[in-house]
Design a protein around this motif. Structure first.
Motif, mmCIF file in Angstrom:
data_model
loop_
_atom_site.group_PDB
_atom_site.id
_atom_site.type_symbol
_atom_site.label_atom_id
_atom_site.label_comp_id
_atom_site.label_asym_id
_atom_site.label_seq_id
_atom_site.Cartn_x
_atom_site.Cartn_y
_atom_site.Cartn_z
ATOM 1 N N ILE A 72 -53.082 -2.258 81.880
ATOM 2 C CA ILE A 72 -54.366 -2.779 82.366
ATOM 3 C C ILE A 72 -54.910 -3.729 81.317
ATOM 4 O O ILE A 72 -54.879 -3.430 80.120
ATOM 5 C CB ILE A 72 -55.376 -1.641 82.610
ATOM 6 C CG1 ILE A 72 -54.849 -0.696 83.690
ATOM 7 C CG2 ILE A 72 -56.746 -2.197 83.003
ATOM 8 C CD1 ILE A 72 -55.728 0.517 83.935
ATOM 9 N N ILE A 73 -55.362 -4.886 81.766
ATOM 10 C CA ILE A 73 -56.020 -5.817 80.850
ATOM 11 C C ILE A 73 -57.486 -5.920 81.260
ATOM 12 O O ILE A 73 -57.790 -6.398 82.354
ATOM 13 C CB ILE A 73 -55.337 -7.203 80.874
ATOM 14 C CG1 ILE A 73 -53.902 -7.074 80.348
ATOM 15 C CG2 ILE A 73 -56.146 -8.214 80.044
ATOM 16 C CD1 ILE A 73 -53.155 -8.392 80.205
ATOM 17 N N PHE A 74 -58.358 -5.419 80.412
ATOM 18 C CA PHE A 74 -59.797 -5.572 80.672
ATOM 19 C C PHE A 74 -60.201 -6.971 80.230
ATOM 20 O O PHE A 74 -59.902 -7.380 79.100
ATOM 21 C CB PHE A 74 -60.595 -4.524 79.906
ATOM 22 C CG PHE A 74 -60.360 -3.113 80.388
ATOM 23 C CD1 PHE A 74 -60.825 -2.701 81.629
ATOM 24 C CD2 PHE A 74 -59.661 -2.201 79.617
ATOM 25 C CE1 PHE A 74 -60.602 -1.405 82.097
ATOM 26 C CE2 PHE A 74 -59.441 -0.894 80.064
ATOM 27 C CZ PHE A 74 -59.906 -0.499 81.307
ATOM 28 N N THR A 75 -60.871 -7.695 81.112
ATOM 29 C CA THR A 75 -61.243 -9.083 80.805
ATOM 30 C C THR A 75 -62.751 -9.212 80.541
ATOM 31 O O THR A 75 -63.529 -8.328 80.885
ATOM 32 C CB THR A 75 -60.881 -10.024 81.978
ATOM 33 O OG1 THR A 75 -61.632 -9.632 83.139
ATOM 34 C CG2 THR A 75 -59.392 -9.977 82.300
ATOM 35 N N LYS A 76 -63.105 -10.341 79.962
ATOM 36 C CA LYS A 76 -64.508 -10.766 79.761
ATOM 37 C C LYS A 76 -65.318 -9.803 78.890
ATOM 38 O O LYS A 76 -66.500 -9.574 79.132
ATOM 39 C CB LYS A 76 -65.198 -10.983 81.108
ATOM 40 C CG LYS A 76 -64.414 -11.915 82.054
ATOM 41 C CD LYS A 76 -65.206 -12.307 83.282
ATOM 42 C CE LYS A 76 -64.340 -13.047 84.293
ATOM 43 N NZ LYS A 76 -65.031 -13.473 85.490
ATOM 44 N N VAL A 77 -64.666 -9.204 77.883
ATOM 45 C CA VAL A 77 -65.387 -8.227 77.047
ATOM 46 C C VAL A 77 -66.549 -8.857 76.281
ATOM 47 O O VAL A 77 -67.469 -8.162 75.869
ATOM 48 C CB VAL A 77 -64.470 -7.487 76.043
ATOM 49 C CG1 VAL A 77 -63.380 -6.728 76.757
ATOM 50 C CG2 VAL A 77 -63.891 -8.413 75.008
ATOM 51 N N ASP A 78 -66.512 -10.173 76.105
ATOM 52 C CA ASP A 78 -67.628 -10.835 75.401
ATOM 53 C C ASP A 78 -68.935 -10.698 76.167
ATOM 54 O O ASP A 78 -70.012 -10.905 75.623
ATOM 55 C CB ASP A 78 -67.286 -12.325 75.203
ATOM 56 C CG ASP A 78 -67.035 -13.027 76.524
ATOM 57 O OD1 ASP A 78 -67.913 -13.751 76.996
ATOM 58 O OD2 ASP A 78 -65.948 -12.833 77.112
ATOM 59 N N LYS A 79 -68.837 -10.348 77.461
ATOM 60 C CA LYS A 79 -70.051 -10.254 78.274
ATOM 61 C C LYS A 79 -70.797 -8.933 78.074
ATOM 62 O O LYS A 79 -71.877 -8.753 78.616
ATOM 63 C CB LYS A 79 -69.715 -10.431 79.749
ATOM 64 C CG LYS A 79 -69.230 -11.840 80.080
ATOM 65 C CD LYS A 79 -69.647 -12.256 81.453
ATOM 66 C CE LYS A 79 -69.180 -13.678 81.757
ATOM 67 N NZ LYS A 79 -69.776 -14.199 82.963
ATOM 68 N N LEU A 80 -70.200 -8.001 77.321
ATOM 69 C CA LEU A 80 -70.876 -6.724 77.082
ATOM 70 C C LEU A 80 -71.063 -6.508 75.584
ATOM 71 O O LEU A 80 -70.254 -6.950 74.776
ATOM 72 C CB LEU A 80 -70.039 -5.564 77.631
ATOM 73 C CG LEU A 80 -69.912 -5.388 79.146
ATOM 74 C CD1 LEU A 80 -69.050 -4.169 79.448
ATOM 75 C CD2 LEU A 80 -71.272 -5.239 79.806
ATOM 76 N N LYS A 81 -72.106 -5.786 75.237
ATOM 77 C CA LYS A 81 -72.293 -5.393 73.832
ATOM 78 C C LYS A 81 -71.255 -4.322 73.516
ATOM 79 O O LYS A 81 -70.825 -3.587 74.415
ATOM 80 C CB LYS A 81 -73.703 -4.834 73.644
ATOM 81 C CG LYS A 81 -74.796 -5.857 73.917
ATOM 82 C CD LYS A 81 -75.966 -5.635 72.970
ATOM 83 C CE LYS A 81 -76.923 -6.795 73.004
ATOM 84 N NZ LYS A 81 -77.844 -6.724 74.187
ATOM 85 N N PRO A 82 -70.859 -4.186 72.238
ATOM 86 C CA PRO A 82 -69.775 -3.245 71.906
ATOM 87 C C PRO A 82 -69.964 -1.832 72.456
ATOM 88 O O PRO A 82 -69.031 -1.243 72.986
ATOM 89 C CB PRO A 82 -69.784 -3.244 70.374
ATOM 90 C CG PRO A 82 -70.351 -4.566 70.006
ATOM 91 C CD PRO A 82 -71.320 -4.944 71.072
ATOM 92 N N LYS A 83 -71.180 -1.313 72.389
ATOM 93 C CA LYS A 83 -71.401 0.069 72.868
ATOM 94 C C LYS A 83 -71.166 0.174 74.368
ATOM 95 O O LYS A 83 -70.537 1.117 74.856
ATOM 96 C CB LYS A 83 -72.829 0.516 72.549
ATOM 97 C CG LYS A 83 -72.901 1.300 71.281
ATOM 98 C CD LYS A 83 -74.156 2.150 71.235
ATOM 99 C CE LYS A 83 -74.180 2.899 69.915
ATOM 100 N NZ LYS A 83 -75.516 3.188 69.466
ATOM 101 N N ALA A 84 -71.693 -0.804 75.096
ATOM 102 C CA ALA A 84 -71.533 -0.790 76.556
ATOM 103 C C ALA A 84 -70.057 -0.950 76.898
ATOM 104 O O ALA A 84 -69.541 -0.312 77.813
ATOM 105 C CB ALA A 84 -72.356 -1.913 77.177
ATOM 106 N N MET A 85 -69.368 -1.801 76.130
ATOM 107 C CA MET A 85 -67.945 -2.012 76.366
ATOM 108 C C MET A 85 -67.185 -0.690 76.194
ATOM 109 O O MET A 85 -66.394 -0.303 77.055
ATOM 110 C CB MET A 85 -67.410 -3.056 75.406
ATOM 111 C CG MET A 85 -65.981 -3.418 75.679
ATOM 112 S SD MET A 85 -65.279 -4.232 74.264
ATOM 113 C CE MET A 85 -64.873 -2.837 73.252
#
Ligand code: GDP
Length: 204
Positions: A139-152
């Motif tokens: 699985i490749i999770f995309t667009k992680v820049d759109k969440l803050k680290p904790k939410a990610m």
């Protein structure tokens, strides 16, 4: 893995017409707009190897790229786009299932998932299909820049918990952002290590 070359080979909707060289192959698939084209460009250090979609659901083809002259990267059409008619959805499913069931050199699929959303039935069903068909996938999770680290972290954790309701173990997963160039090394190393294992088995 260092990308020395990345070239487009062929697009078609028929698995029988896919390239014949017996190279290991990795297929990227996910819902339209998940960020697949951007990810392929990020992984290969190219601005526009894969076309960033103009209209979602438009590129209904199996696209082969050859990387470093020793493995194929396959860009599969995005699924689950509402504007595609039922008939073309059926046709789509057929050529995609043909691809997965007949492409012997396919080593692994990568299912792309937008990290911002809760697990979606269409993605989970697709993973189920791969599992039942005996096709390894990550699985490749995309667009992680759109969440803050904790939410990610929370979203990834929730996703894993959902998967563990049906899967005995988690597939390999990767956290990526094409705009921030996160995860390139992890995905490419995974492919490189897998290619090395295949090579070692061949030489044994
Ligand atoms: P595809 O339809 O799956 O090939 O998705 P695209 O690569 O065309 O991307 C869909 C949209 O998401 C575009 O507007 C991209 O600019 C945006 N996008 C893709 N990857 C990222 C990312 O890592 N971060 C952010 N913030 N936006 C992204």
């Amino acid at each position: 893995m260092k990308i020395k070359s990345a070239d487009f080979v062929v697009s078609n909707s028929d698995v029988a017409k896919c390239p014949k060289q017996p190279l290991p192959e990795y297929a990227f698939i996910g819902r339209s707009n998940v960020g697949k084209s951007s990810l392929i460009n990020m992984l290969t250090n190219r601005k526009s190897l894969a076309k960033i979609s103009g209209r979602p659901g438009k590129t209904q083809l199996i696209n082969h790229f050859i990387i470093n002259n020793n493995w194929f990267l396959v860009d599969l059409p995005g699924y689950g786009y509402a504007r595609v008619s039922k008939t073309s959805k059926k046709k789509f499913q057929k050529f995609i299932t043909n691809y997965f069931e007949q492409r012997t050199q396919l080593v692994s699929a990568f299912v792309l998932v937008d990290i911002r959303h809760k697990p979606q039935p269409i993605d989970l069903e697709f993973m189920q299909y791969l599992g039942e068909s005996g096709i390894p996938f990550g699985i490749i999770f995309t667009k992680v820049d759109k969440l803050k680290p904790k939410a990610m972290d929370r979203h990834v954790q929730e996703y894993c918990e959902e998967l563990l309701k049906t899967w005995e173990e988690l597939p390999p997963y990767f956290i990526t952002s094409s705009s921030k160039k996160i995860g390139q090394e992890e995905v490419l190393s995974f492919i490189e290590e897998t290619n090395n294992e295949i090579e070692a088995l061949r030489n044994n």
